[in-house]
Design a protein around this motif. Structure first.
Motif, PDB file in Angstrom:
ATOM      1  N   ILE A   1       0.848  -1.194   0.000  1.00 38.20           N
ATOM      2  CA  ILE A   1       0.000   0.000   0.000  1.00 38.20           C
ATOM      3  C   ILE A   1       0.879   1.239   0.000  1.00 38.20           C
ATOM      4  CG2 ILE A   1      -1.748   1.291   1.281  1.00 38.20           C
ATOM      5  CD1 ILE A   1      -2.658  -1.427   2.434  1.00 38.20           C
ATOM      6  N   LEU A   2       0.584   2.174  -0.867  1.00 39.47           N
ATOM      7  CA  LEU A   2       1.343   3.416  -0.936  1.00 39.47           C
ATOM      8  C   LEU A   2       1.138   4.216   0.347  1.00 39.47           C
ATOM      9  CD1 LEU A   2       3.058   5.427  -2.566  1.00 39.47           C
ATOM     10  CD2 LEU A   2       0.926   6.330  -3.533  1.00 39.47           C
ATOM     11  N   ARG A   3       2.263   4.586   0.990  1.00 45.54           N
ATOM     12  CA  ARG A   3       2.185   5.356   2.235  1.00 45.54           C
ATOM     13  C   ARG A   3       2.580   6.812   2.017  1.00 45.54           C
ATOM     14  NH1 ARG A   3      -1.573   3.071   4.944  1.00 45.54           N
ATOM     15  NH2 ARG A   3      -1.096   0.978   5.704  1.00 45.54           N
ATOM     16  N   PHE A   4       3.668   7.062   1.302  1.00 52.92           N
ATOM     17  CA  PHE A   4       4.010   8.452   1.008  1.00 52.92           C
ATOM     18  C   PHE A   4       4.855   8.507  -0.261  1.00 52.92           C
ATOM     19  CE2 PHE A   4       7.500   7.046   3.674  1.00 52.92           C
ATOM     20  CZ  PHE A   4       8.632   7.617   3.105  1.00 52.92           C
ATOM     21  N   ARG A   5       4.913   9.702  -0.827  1.00 52.90           N
ATOM     22  CA  ARG A   5       5.618   9.915  -2.078  1.00 52.90           C
ATOM     23  C   ARG A   5       6.360  11.240  -2.004  1.00 52.90           C
ATOM     24  NH1 ARG A   5       3.654  10.494  -8.240  1.00 52.90           N
ATOM     25  NH2 ARG A   5       2.674  12.355  -7.404  1.00 52.90           N
TER      26      ARG A   5
ATOM     27  N   PHE B   1       1.303  12.162   1.675  1.00 50.05           N
ATOM     28  CA  PHE B   1       1.008  11.055   2.583  1.00 50.05           C
ATOM     29  C   PHE B   1      -0.356  10.472   2.219  1.00 50.05           C
ATOM     30  CE2 PHE B   1       4.046  13.654   4.855  1.00 50.05           C
ATOM     31  CZ  PHE B   1       4.899  12.707   5.404  1.00 50.05           C
ATOM     32  N   TYR B   2      -0.436   9.136   2.208  1.00 52.49           N
ATOM     33  CA  TYR B   2      -1.648   8.452   1.775  1.00 52.49           C
ATOM     34  C   TYR B   2      -2.190   7.560   2.890  1.00 52.49           C
ATOM     35  CZ  TYR B   2      -0.569  10.043  -2.906  1.00 52.49           C
ATOM     36  OH  TYR B   2      -0.314  10.828  -4.003  1.00 52.49           O
TER      37      TYR B   2
ATOM     38  N   THR C   1      -0.414  16.726   2.223  1.00 54.07           N
ATOM     39  CA  THR C   1       0.713  17.074   1.356  1.00 54.07           C
ATOM     40  C   THR C   1       1.547  18.117   2.076  1.00 54.07           C
ATOM     41  OG1 THR C   1      -0.645  16.675  -0.613  1.00 54.07           O
ATOM     42  CG2 THR C   1       1.383  17.928  -0.909  1.00 54.07           C
ATOM     43  N   VAL C   2       2.855  17.896   2.111  1.00 60.52           N
ATOM     44  CA  VAL C   2       3.769  18.825   2.772  1.00 60.52           C
ATOM     45  C   VAL C   2       4.674  19.440   1.715  1.00 60.52           C
ATOM     46  CG1 VAL C   2       5.590  19.094   4.487  1.00 60.52           C
ATOM     47  CG2 VAL C   2       3.710  17.484   4.902  1.00 60.52           C
ATOM     48  N   PHE C   3       4.669  20.803   1.657  1.00 62.22           N
ATOM     49  CA  PHE C   3       5.519  21.542   0.728  1.00 62.22           C
ATOM     50  C   PHE C   3       6.614  22.215   1.559  1.00 62.22           C
ATOM     51  CE2 PHE C   3       1.200  21.372  -0.713  1.00 62.22           C
ATOM     52  CZ  PHE C   3       1.267  21.100  -2.075  1.00 62.22           C
TER      53      PHE C   3
ATOM     54  N   GLY D   1       9.896  28.221   3.996  1.00 59.91           N
ATOM     55  CA  GLY D   1       9.053  27.677   5.044  1.00 59.91           C
ATOM     56  C   GLY D   1       8.477  26.322   4.705  1.00 59.91           C
ATOM     57  N   VAL D   2       7.515  25.904   5.540  1.00 61.37           N
ATOM     58  CA  VAL D   2       6.867  24.602   5.378  1.00 61.37           C
ATOM     59  C   VAL D   2       5.365  24.827   5.287  1.00 61.37           C
ATOM     60  CG1 VAL D   2       6.464  22.334   6.375  1.00 61.37           C
ATOM     61  CG2 VAL D   2       8.680  23.443   6.673  1.00 61.37           C
ATOM     62  N   ARG D   3       4.740  24.143   4.308  1.00 61.10           N
ATOM     63  CA  ARG D   3       3.308  24.283   4.095  1.00 61.10           C
ATOM     64  C   ARG D   3       2.702  22.880   4.075  1.00 61.10           C
ATOM     65  NH1 ARG D   3       0.166  27.747   0.417  1.00 61.10           N
ATOM     66  NH2 ARG D   3      -1.491  26.532  -0.592  1.00 61.10           N
ATOM     67  N   THR D   4       1.643  22.672   4.850  1.00 62.60           N
ATOM     68  CA  THR D   4       1.001  21.356   4.947  1.00 62.60           C
ATOM     69  C   THR D   4      -0.474  21.481   4.615  1.00 62.60           C
ATOM     70  OG1 THR D   4       2.547  20.676   6.678  1.00 62.60           O
ATOM     71  CG2 THR D   4       0.535  19.387   6.442  1.00 62.60           C
ATOM     72  N   GLU D   5      -0.930  20.593   3.716  1.00 56.93           N
ATOM     73  CA  GLU D   5      -2.347  20.516   3.378  1.00 56.93           C
ATOM     74  C   GLU D   5      -2.874  19.166   3.833  1.00 56.93           C
ATOM     75  OE1 GLU D   5      -2.746  21.127  -0.799  1.00 56.93           O
ATOM     76  OE2 GLU D   5      -2.089  23.227  -0.740  1.00 56.93           O
ATOM     77  N   GLU D   6      -3.976  19.188   4.614  1.00 53.35           N
ATOM     78  CA  GLU D   6      -4.591  17.954   5.099  1.00 53.35           C
ATOM     79  C   GLU D   6      -5.985  17.826   4.500  1.00 53.35           C
ATOM     80  OE1 GLU D   6      -3.965  17.341   9.459  1.00 53.35           O
ATOM     81  OE2 GLU D   6      -3.075  19.353   9.296  1.00 53.35           O
ATOM     82  N   TYR D   7      -6.325  16.622   4.051  1.00 49.31           N
ATOM     83  CA  TYR D   7      -7.575  16.411   3.329  1.00 49.31           C
ATOM     84  C   TYR D   7      -8.450  15.432   4.109  1.00 49.31           C
ATOM     85  CZ  TYR D   7      -4.170  18.005  -0.093  1.00 49.31           C
ATOM     86  OH  TYR D   7      -3.169  18.697  -0.724  1.00 49.31           O
TER      87      TYR D   7
END
Length: 714
Positions: free
Chosen positions: A510-514, A529-530, A571-573, A578-584
């Motif tokens: 199972i894909l965990r992160f990319r 992150f998946y 998703t973490v940019f 800086g650091v940017r995180t998007e949570e879905y």
């Protein structure tokens, strides 16, 4: 008659345009039909003049006006047939004509042509049914095709009855005599003459009557076609008659592989002379049955030695009729005495089922054209690599492949690297041919169809592979290469035009992160992150995936069915600023968090609480105070409970003090200049406010098309 070169590619191109084009004139009223019918005469005239290209084009033009005119399809089919085009190009045209309306030709003519094509492509039973349709056809050509079909089907008595009827109805036509001698030859025993009498169980009253009838007409039939002498020779009642007929045929100065065999069998040629006569045929293309018959007649030691040397350097082609239906369906091209290329076309329609390339007799590559699959062998029959052609949905593109798949990866193929000796599959064996044995040690190596071989196990390839490479939809020329163990993906490398841009990491398949390098600068600034929902995955496999889930699967795996239950969690940019995180959220919720290094650092968090309510939270970059901005339908309504002020001159909202005109437009330009998507934040340099005699900064935020900001006093 003038010979015109036949350009099969050109015919195929015009044929494709004719059959698949969007017709300029879709109406089928009387005017367009009349225009289409006018093209019949022109196309027919060109066909008679053997101007086949122009005839085909005229018919195609007529069909653009009205595709229901049967004659135009039929004229195209006749032209292709006259130039020896493969059956697969002709068959659709004839079949289309049978479903259309006739004006000049008639449907019976198309039935005759289709029956002939079916006889050549292994459909003898269907040909008989077609000829028996009302009205049943019993013309000269129909009788000929009936007899051919019955012989192929092994219905000898019925075939002879048709031949007998035709022989009396059309006594001048040598075609029926030639068919009789050709078809009955396989029923003759190996040694035909004993005490100058034809012997054998196949000889009965019907056979004898027909043989005697055609022998009585040899004089007239010979004038039409001298080959009747060669075909009839081995059916002669006495050996001396056979020799006389063979000599008469040879006097015409013609050559034929059968003459070499018959002349040796009846003592007209010595073994050495017969070998010399046969060698040009053996160096070209020779039927396996004829070669086998010839070799069986060789007994002299010197000639056996010649044959042995010939086997060792054989460079010709042998044709086989593997299913004994009278149609050659396999050919083998030899190099240095071993198979070099083996081609199989089961129904001889011009579309090969498969073709194998060999290295000194050992297959190294196999193209399965009908399945659009290319197999590379490690040590035959163990497959080492399999390449499958794909359709636009990432599925195996079943259907005839016009050209062999390339060994190089492309965006239309999936490549499986198989574990050693995990898959043994071949549609044929290669054996030492005992019939061709010479002096106990020299053989011809011939292929034999593996009748019991199951279909190629395409569905098992993933589990048998150590690597799988296939196109993905992320970019126009992107591919993914999976590392696989026991059928589970361990890791993945994503490339665009050969350059890696992402690496995927898996746990239990199972894909965990990319990690992704979206701007292709080598920094891999994005981590995805998946999550996996097993229950949802089972439901998706049972009921099918939604469009969004299919798109995720195509982007990550290159097909529609491998991301069941998978969803992106966050998703973490990360870059120098800086650091940017998007949570879905699974329910459509969205949270964005951002920590910037600008102006000493600040933290920002965006939450989509519902379709209409959003919240932006951040640490004040100077005071450190927590700030909460509430938005309704993306418009700010309050900050820490206090209403916001809308700028009078720009689409900008102020938190707290209003600094005056023009500042809003300046901050909008700054935010837009930063680019990006989602929530964007910036802080201005020090600004002098003349009216207040002091310096300020402006902290501003953009969310889609909404802008707001706050004055920060120094």
């Amino acid at each position: 008659m003038r010979e015109k070169s036949f350009n099969a590619v050109r015919f195929a191109a015009v044929f494709y345009l004719c059959m698949t084009a969007v017709f300029t004139f879709s109406q089928t009223d009387a005017y367009y039909r009349k225009t289409a019918v006018r093209h019949i005469e022109t196309a027919k005239k060109l066909l008679i003049e053997e101007n086949f290209d122009a005839s085909f084009s005229q018919a195609a033009l007529g069909l653009t006006y009205d595709k229901s005119v049967a004659d135009l399809y039929f004229i195209q089919a006749l032209g292709l047939s006259a130039r020896g085009a493969p059956a697969y190009m002709i068959l659709p045209l004839v079949q289309a004509s049978l479903d259309a309306q006739w004006y000049d030709y008639n449907r019976d003519a198309a039935r005759l042509l289709l029956s002939d094509l079916w006889l050549k492509t292994g459909k003898s039973s269907e040909a008989l049914v077609l000829l028996d349709e009302k009205p049943a056809l019993y013309t000269r050509d129909a009788l000929y095709n009936r007899a051919r079909a019955l012989y192929i089907l092994g219905k000898i008595a019925e075939a002879r009855a048709i031949i007998k009827r035709a022989a009396f109805q059309y006594p001048e036509d040598e075609a029926f005599a030639l068919l009789f001698f050709d078809a009955e030859y396989s029923n003759l025993p190996a040694h035909t003459h004993t005490e100058d009498k034809i012997m054998g169980s196949s000889v009965d009253a019907d056979f004898s009557e027909l043989a005697e009838l055609f022998f009585s007409r040899l004089g007239e039939l010979e004038t039409a076609n001298p080959d009747i002498l060669l075909k009839a020779s081995v059916f002669a009642p006495r050996a001396e008659d056979t020799k006389r007929l063979l000599k008469a045929w040879n006097a015409y100065g013609k050559t034929d592989v059968q003459y070499g065999i018959y002349a040796l069998q009846y003592g007209l040629l010595s073994e050495n002379a017969a070998f010399d006569y046969m060698q040009p045929f053996m160096n070209g293309t020779i039927d396996y049955t004829a070669l086998k018959h010839f070799v069986s007649l060789i007994s002299e030691k010197e000639v056996k030695s010649r044959l042995r040397r010939f086997y060792e350097t054989f460079e010709g082609t042998i044709a086989f009729d593997t299913d004994k239906d009278g149609i050659r369906d396999m050919s083998v091209r030899y190099r240095r005495g071993r198979p070099s290329v083996i081609t199989y076309d089961k129904n001889q329609d011009g579309q090969k089922e498969w073709e194998a390339e060999c290295d000194y007799g050992t297959p190294v590559k196999l193209n399965l054209f009908a399945q659009n699959i290319l197999i590379w062998y490690d040590v035959w029959p163990a497959a080492g690599q399999v390449i499958c052609g794909l359709d636009e949905n990432g599925k195996n593109a079943y259907g005839y492949a016009a050209a062999p798949l390339s060994a190089e990866p492309c965006n239309q193929s999936c490549t499986y690297g198989l574990h050693e000796k995990s898959l043994f599959w071949t549609p044929f064996h290669i054996i030492k041919d005992s019939v061709s044995r010479i002096q106990g040690e020299a053989f011809l190596y011939i292929p034999v169809i593996n009748e019991n071989m199951p279909d190629f196990p395409l569905q098992d390839l993933f589990n048998l592979s150590h690597t799988v490479e296939r196109p993905v939809s992320e970019y126009a020329d992107s591919r993914v290469r999976f590392s696989v163990l026991n059928g589970q993906i361990q890791s993945a490398v994503y490339t665009e035009r050969g350059t890696p841009y992402a690496y995927g990491y898996f746990e239990n398949g199972i894909l965990r992160f990319r990690n992704t390098d979206r701007d292709k600068n080598g920094s891999y600034e994005i981590t995805e992150f998946y999550g996996y929902d097993a229950e949802k995955g089972a439901a998706e496999k049972a009921t099918g995936q939604s469009g969004e889930e299919k798109e995720l699967s195509r982007r990550l795996f290159g097909c529609e069915n491998m991301a069941a239950g998978l969803y992106i969690q966050s998703t973490v940019f990360q870059d120098g600023s800086g650091v940017r995180t998007e949570e879905y959220g699974r329910d459509g919720g969205f949270v964005l968090s951002e920590k910037s290094m600008e102006s000493g650092g600040w933290n920002l968090r965006y939450t989509k609480k519902s379709e209409t309510e959003e919240l932006i939270e951040y640490d004040h970059p100077f005071s450190g105070q927590k700030v909460s901005v509430v938005l309704e339908k993306s418009v700010p309504v309050s900050v820490n409970g206090t209403p916001v002020i809308k700028d009078r001159f720009a689409p900008f909202f102020w938190i707290g003090d209003y600094p005056g005109p023009f500042y809003a437009e300046m901050m909008i330009r700054m935010l837009n200049h930063k680019g990006g998507s989602g929530v964007i934040v910036t802080v201005s340099d020090l600004l002098w406010v003349k009216e207040e005699d002091r310096f300020i900064r402006i902290f501003a935020v953009k969310k889609e098309d909404t802008y707001f900001g706050e004055v920060l006093y120094e």
